[in-house]
Enzyme design. Sequence first.
Site, PDB file in Angstrom:
ATOM      1  N   ASP A 105     -13.868  74.251  65.456  1.00 60.49           N
ATOM      2  CA  ASP A 105     -13.192  72.818  64.255  1.00 60.49           C
ATOM      3  C   ASP A 105     -13.327  71.424  64.873  1.00 60.49           C
ATOM      4  OD1 ASP A 105     -12.515  71.463  62.582  1.00 60.49           O
ATOM      5  OD2 ASP A 105     -10.615  72.891  62.178  1.00 60.49           O
ATOM      6  N   TRP A 106     -13.429  70.925  64.534  1.00 67.92           N
ATOM      7  CA  TRP A 106     -13.748  69.441  65.362  1.00 67.92           C
ATOM      8  C   TRP A 106     -12.732  68.690  65.940  1.00 67.92           C
ATOM      9  CZ3 TRP A 106     -17.133  71.429  62.816  1.00 67.92           C
ATOM     10  CH2 TRP A 106     -18.564  70.003  62.468  1.00 67.92           C
TER      11      TRP A 106
END
Length: 732
Positions: free
Chosen positions: A259-260
């Site tokens: 995930d970012w």
Amino acid sequence: MVLSLSLLTAPSFSQSKGAVYLDDKKPIEERIEDALSRMTLEEKVAMCHAQSKFSSPGVPRLGIPEVWASDGPHGIRAEVYWDEWNTAGWTNDSCIAFPALTCLAATWNPEMSALYGKSIGEEARYRNKNMLLGPGVNIYRTPLNGRNFEYMGEDPYLASTMVVPYVQGVQSNGVAACVKHFALNNQEVDRDHINVNVSDRALYEIYLPAFKAAVQKGGSWAIMGSYNKYKGQHCCHNQYLLNDILRKEWGFDGVVVSDWGGVHDTKQAIYNGLDMEFGTWTNGLNWSASNAYDNYYLAIPFLKQLRSGEVKEEEVNKKVRNILRLIFRTTMNKNRPYGSFGTEEHALAGRKIAQEGIVLLQNNKNVLPIELSKVKKIAVIGENAVKKMTIGGGSSSLKVKYEQSPLAGLKERVGSQAEIIYAPGYESPAVAEQDVRNAKKPEQKIIDVEGLRNEAVSAAKKADVVLFFGGLNKNEYQDCEGSDRKEYGLPYAQDELIQALAKANPNLVVVLITGNAVAMPWAKDVPAIVEGWYSGTEAGNALASVLMGDVNPSGKLPFTIPVSLKDNSAIALGEYPGNGKEQTYNEGIFVGYRWSDKQKIKPLFSFGHGLSYTSFAYGKVNIDKPKLAANDQLTVSVKVKNTGKRSGYEVVQLYISDLKSSLPRPIKELKGFKKVLLNAGEEQVVSFTIDKEALQFFDDSKHEWVAEPGKFEALIGASSTDIRGKVTFELQ
């Protein structure tokens, strides 16, 4: 000398001549090894991390393309600047918004999930994305989770069944479905560091099944890790989840994406199952380095350890094999279709999904459907009748081709047959536009709560029927990434407004636009309640078709709506949202209706509940044999008849109850469902197959699935609390 991994040499294809990896007739694994053998160490490392907000490098020298991802799962995100979240101002990236995944789950129809996946996959393909960041399948643990609207409800069987066609539909377009967020991402509070303590049994029975189904049945090509920790390790580089379970137990051969901003350690990122690192410095190129991307954990720090011999080259090869497999399955598949974007076909697909997902929760006095022959004036009340619901909410925010509001949909449907008057009734605070460069924070005006309410009540008194559109929205602390809700009740003084409207006009319909359960202290005073969800581009038309009776509602709740928060197990047992560092799931496997059944708590509206404009009668439940051998299966069947005056869908639900078990088990668990269309007076036999797998529980002391011999019940119902019949059988 400064190392730069993102700036590669100019393309030169002379070295590619005769390359096996270019020959699509060769097996993919052979092509992967050939490509890998031609790559430099620097090129391999560069592929393991981002080069922009949503892309990672290929190898131009070898003709290996970049990877381009897009946020989902409800539509294809607008193009953003290379190093910013802000939209880039393109004029050809306005997408179709599809209903939120709670709405999809509420269809209880795998055919709708397949249509959804196919349609959104076509949109992603047309925009030349080869990875869609969705769908989300985290379990609905508490009604306060800000991202519940992005997921598929509280039940692992329902989510598992619905995720598979979605994944297959997306990937039929040569676009990888990146199923998220793996795993235990069940709250937004402290999401980036909270360590989740959960029993192995609850992990395997409740929180993992939908991911497992996506991998083993859906064939998902990508998985996204979650922000939180499990067993003290961040889930984007987690030995237990990614290596032990995902790779070894499930045999996943796709790519694992962070995930970012979810990566925190180079060593763990190298060894604990991560392949691609995104978003670690999310504000671009100004973090004390000429190129922030080269300073990612899997960039120069990784390369230095490889060059020194501290890390063996095979570790980067493992990652690049998975990335190349993704590329060969998507961008380098010459049979990949071209896709389509922003089409009427996709808008109508979204409308159909919404129509099947809209849930008629209550319909006393048959206020619905509205009969225009008896109605001359309709009062539409509520900000959510006109507010755009496709923008805001974090990563689900979309730039849409159009969004039909509920008010516009009703006006189009009703035409001149009745007068429609509108009053807002309430107002939410103004918010700055999301992802717009230099967006100014709007000035907050003083909201005249009493004046808005009085205006709405006055309009309600003049009307034959009142349609109130309220609920939540995509503002912070509503249904929004990054923050959980602060309260279970409706915001902006809506509860008081609904009570006043109920006194002003007995023909009141409350339409909730939400992705979450809400408290309804006014439920006994309101004849009709509809859950309308966030229904995307065609929201207004879908709602109008159901309210006016053009479409018979058939949606069923994918989660329990408790009367109050204390009836939710995560809240009742006192741990949510944790102490800022740790969060323990004290309720174990007793999530949603499993908890309500165990505690004998009557929900406001049950899991699986949803009414129709017609009625259905269930016959006797039959079974083809009373005993089930260990490696055999049996059939449970029931006759269902439409006893009303119009055709409609009914969702027939199968639950299994273990009458005696060595470990505590839920009173019943969903193990099958079928959505059937019956004309007025029509009868149909609905059948389910039961095998040993449907009877199993996870024994964490043995770390294995167990089906104990003994007596079981098969229960057939219209919801988890509306059981119409049952039959007993025995596992030998």
